[in-house]
Scaffold this motif. Sequence first.
Motif, PDB file in Angstrom:
ATOM      1  N   LEU A 149     -29.004   3.520 -43.382  1.00 22.72           N
ATOM      2  CA  LEU A 149     -29.714   2.425 -42.706  1.00 22.72           C
ATOM      3  C   LEU A 149     -29.198   1.068 -43.171  1.00 22.72           C
ATOM      4  CD1 LEU A 149     -33.368   3.828 -42.731  1.00 22.72           C
ATOM      5  CD2 LEU A 149     -31.700   3.897 -40.868  1.00 22.72           C
ATOM      6  N   LEU A 150     -28.884   0.954 -44.452  1.00 25.19           N
ATOM      7  CA  LEU A 150     -28.321  -0.293 -44.973  1.00 25.19           C
ATOM      8  C   LEU A 150     -26.958  -0.569 -44.340  1.00 25.19           C
ATOM      9  CD1 LEU A 150     -28.490  -2.693 -46.884  1.00 25.19           C
ATOM     10  CD2 LEU A 150     -27.572  -1.229 -48.691  1.00 25.19           C
ATOM     11  N   ALA A 151     -26.138   0.457 -44.197  1.00 28.64           N
ATOM     12  CA  ALA A 151     -24.834   0.295 -43.539  1.00 28.64           C
ATOM     13  C   ALA A 151     -25.023  -0.141 -42.087  1.00 28.64           C
ATOM     14  CB  ALA A 151     -24.045   1.601 -43.605  1.00 28.64           C
ATOM     15  N   ALA A 152     -26.080   0.353 -41.434  1.00 29.73           N
ATOM     16  CA  ALA A 152     -26.374  -0.047 -40.053  1.00 29.73           C
ATOM     17  C   ALA A 152     -26.741  -1.523 -39.979  1.00 29.73           C
ATOM     18  CB  ALA A 152     -27.495   0.818 -39.482  1.00 29.73           C
ATOM     19  N   VAL A 153     -27.557  -1.988 -40.916  1.00 30.53           N
ATOM     20  CA  VAL A 153     -27.934  -3.408 -40.948  1.00 30.53           C
ATOM     21  C   VAL A 153     -26.697  -4.277 -41.137  1.00 30.53           C
ATOM     22  CG1 VAL A 153     -29.180  -5.177 -42.258  1.00 30.53           C
ATOM     23  CG2 VAL A 153     -30.290  -2.996 -41.758  1.00 30.53           C
ATOM     24  N   VAL A 154     -25.845  -3.909 -42.079  1.00 34.07           N
ATOM     25  CA  VAL A 154     -24.628  -4.690 -42.345  1.00 34.07           C
ATOM     26  C   VAL A 154     -23.725  -4.716 -41.114  1.00 34.07           C
ATOM     27  CG1 VAL A 154     -22.519  -4.772 -43.732  1.00 34.07           C
ATOM     28  CG2 VAL A 154     -24.720  -4.304 -44.833  1.00 34.07           C
ATOM     29  N   ALA A 155     -23.561  -3.566 -40.465  1.00 32.57           N
ATOM     30  CA  ALA A 155     -22.715  -3.508 -39.264  1.00 32.57           C
ATOM     31  C   ALA A 155     -23.280  -4.397 -38.162  1.00 32.57           C
ATOM     32  CB  ALA A 155     -22.597  -2.065 -38.780  1.00 32.57           C
ATOM     33  N   ALA A 156     -24.599  -4.391 -37.985  1.00 38.75           N
ATOM     34  CA  ALA A 156     -25.230  -5.230 -36.960  1.00 38.75           C
ATOM     35  C   ALA A 156     -25.035  -6.704 -37.280  1.00 38.75           C
ATOM     36  CB  ALA A 156     -26.714  -4.889 -36.852  1.00 38.75           C
ATOM     37  N   GLN A 157     -25.220  -7.079 -38.528  1.00 33.36           N
ATOM     38  CA  GLN A 157     -25.044  -8.479 -38.912  1.00 33.36           C
ATOM     39  C   GLN A 157     -23.596  -8.926 -38.733  1.00 33.36           C
ATOM     40  OE1 GLN A 157     -26.720  -8.152 -42.844  1.00 33.36           O
ATOM     41  NE2 GLN A 157     -28.759  -8.776 -42.158  1.00 33.36           N
ATOM     42  N   GLN A 158     -22.650  -8.046 -38.999  1.00 32.08           N
ATOM     43  CA  GLN A 158     -21.248  -8.385 -38.789  1.00 32.08           C
ATOM     44  C   GLN A 158     -20.931  -8.559 -37.311  1.00 32.08           C
ATOM     45  OE1 GLN A 158     -19.293  -5.172 -40.865  1.00 32.08           O
ATOM     46  NE2 GLN A 158     -19.308  -6.270 -42.821  1.00 32.08           N
ATOM     47  N   ARG A 159     -21.699  -7.936 -36.453  1.00 26.56           N
ATOM     48  CA  ARG A 159     -21.540  -8.057 -35.002  1.00 26.56           C
ATOM     49  C   ARG A 159     -22.381  -9.203 -34.444  1.00 26.56           C
ATOM     50  NH1 ARG A 159     -17.397  -5.594 -34.905  1.00 26.56           N
ATOM     51  NH2 ARG A 159     -17.058  -3.463 -34.257  1.00 26.56           N
ATOM     52  N   GLU A 160     -23.000  -9.988 -35.317  1.00 25.25           N
ATOM     53  CA  GLU A 160     -23.858 -11.109 -34.915  1.00 25.25           C
ATOM     54  C   GLU A 160     -25.032 -10.643 -34.069  1.00 25.25           C
ATOM     55  OE1 GLU A 160     -21.689 -14.519 -33.463  1.00 25.25           O
ATOM     56  OE2 GLU A 160     -19.954 -13.964 -34.694  1.00 25.25           O
ATOM     57  N   MET A 161     -25.599  -9.529 -34.465  1.00 25.43           N
ATOM     58  CA  MET A 161     -26.800  -8.988 -33.836  1.00 25.43           C
ATOM     59  C   MET A 161     -28.008  -9.365 -34.683  1.00 25.43           C
ATOM     60  SD  MET A 161     -25.307  -5.176 -33.019  1.00 25.43           S
ATOM     61  CE  MET A 161     -26.899  -4.535 -32.475  1.00 25.43           C
ATOM     62  N   THR A 162     -29.164  -9.430 -34.053  1.00 24.69           N
ATOM     63  CA  THR A 162     -30.418  -9.638 -34.759  1.00 24.69           C
ATOM     64  C   THR A 162     -31.009  -8.270 -35.081  1.00 24.69           C
ATOM     65  OG1 THR A 162     -30.786 -11.677 -33.519  1.00 24.69           O
ATOM     66  CG2 THR A 162     -32.688 -10.714 -34.624  1.00 24.69           C
ATOM     67  N   VAL A 163     -31.608  -8.143 -36.265  1.00 24.09           N
ATOM     68  CA  VAL A 163     -32.173  -6.865 -36.701  1.00 24.09           C
ATOM     69  C   VAL A 163     -33.691  -6.977 -36.789  1.00 24.09           C
ATOM     70  CG1 VAL A 163     -32.222  -5.125 -38.531  1.00 24.09           C
ATOM     71  CG2 VAL A 163     -30.087  -6.361 -38.027  1.00 24.09           C
ATOM     72  N   LEU A 164     -34.360  -6.010 -36.200  1.00 20.41           N
ATOM     73  CA  LEU A 164     -35.808  -5.829 -36.350  1.00 20.41           C
ATOM     74  C   LEU A 164     -36.002  -4.516 -37.095  1.00 20.41           C
ATOM     75  CD1 LEU A 164     -38.861  -6.085 -35.829  1.00 20.41           C
ATOM     76  CD2 LEU A 164     -38.454  -5.140 -33.540  1.00 20.41           C
ATOM     77  N   ALA A 165     -36.502  -4.580 -38.323  1.00 17.08           N
ATOM     78  CA  ALA A 165     -36.729  -3.385 -39.131  1.00 17.08           C
ATOM     79  C   ALA A 165     -38.222  -3.074 -39.162  1.00 17.08           C
ATOM     80  CB  ALA A 165     -36.205  -3.587 -40.542  1.00 17.08           C
ATOM     81  N   ILE A 166     -38.573  -1.855 -38.793  1.00 17.60           N
ATOM     82  CA  ILE A 166     -39.964  -1.398 -38.832  1.00 17.60           C
ATOM     83  C   ILE A 166     -40.024  -0.320 -39.912  1.00 17.60           C
ATOM     84  CG2 ILE A 166     -41.890  -0.442 -37.514  1.00 17.60           C
ATOM     85  CD1 ILE A 166     -40.430  -1.415 -34.963  1.00 17.60           C
ATOM     86  N   THR A 167     -40.680  -0.650 -41.018  1.00 17.43           N
ATOM     87  CA  THR A 167     -40.637   0.188 -42.202  1.00 17.43           C
ATOM     88  C   THR A 167     -42.038   0.521 -42.701  1.00 17.43           C
ATOM     89  OG1 THR A 167     -40.713  -1.581 -43.861  1.00 17.43           O
ATOM     90  CG2 THR A 167     -38.560  -1.110 -42.872  1.00 17.43           C
ATOM     91  N   GLY A 168     -42.073   1.274 -43.800  1.00 16.12           N
ATOM     92  CA  GLY A 168     -43.316   1.474 -44.523  1.00 16.12           C
ATOM     93  C   GLY A 168     -43.561   0.306 -45.463  1.00 16.12           C
TER      94      GLY A 168
END
Length: 199
Positions: free
Chosen positions: A127-146
């Motif tokens: 999941l952390l790798a996914a966040v980094v990849a999204a940020q490198q693509r200039e995407m916004t991240v919405l994380a829904i967690t515990g």
Amino acid sequence: MLEQRIQTQFFESADLKYQAADALARPVAQAAQMLVTGLTSGGRVLVAGLGGSATLALWLAQALTGRHERDRPGLAAIALGADGVALAAIGAAAGPEQVLARQIEALGHPGDLLVLLREHEAHDTALLAAVVAAQQREMTVLAITGKQPGAVGAALADTDLLVAVPHERLMRVREMQLLVLHCLCDAIDLQLLGEEDPE
């Protein structure tokens, strides 16, 4: 005895929903606005989760491209990791920690949004790798967690958004994640279609 235990499950779930209403109303409203702004600007929503959250990710993508409760044009949404064969192939080629990141690298564009569902720390590396990849693509991240967002929460940028369910028990987190997704879809429909006419 068994009936009492079952009743306790209902009461605990209801209590959590009641207690979380105040804490989650604002971030869920912000998340809905973020999604509407991105979608109406031509962005797409990439939804990702691993384990039980993969099912919730698939449900959200379906609700956006199809419908929630009201008819409307389909919204651009893709569930990452929905194809188990492709997921296994990516994992074999790039490693299990890259299964979501590789899909984001291939499909994500600036202006897209990543909705990331995190149940617990077991999948944090991927999941952390996914966040980094999204940020490198200039995407916004919405994380829904515990309650404890872990490394995923720490990696979010100022332009990203965290919706943290105030509980640690896995089944309660999943229940609340589904409710958050229902609220998001309802709020998106409200913003795109307006109030529904009373019958």
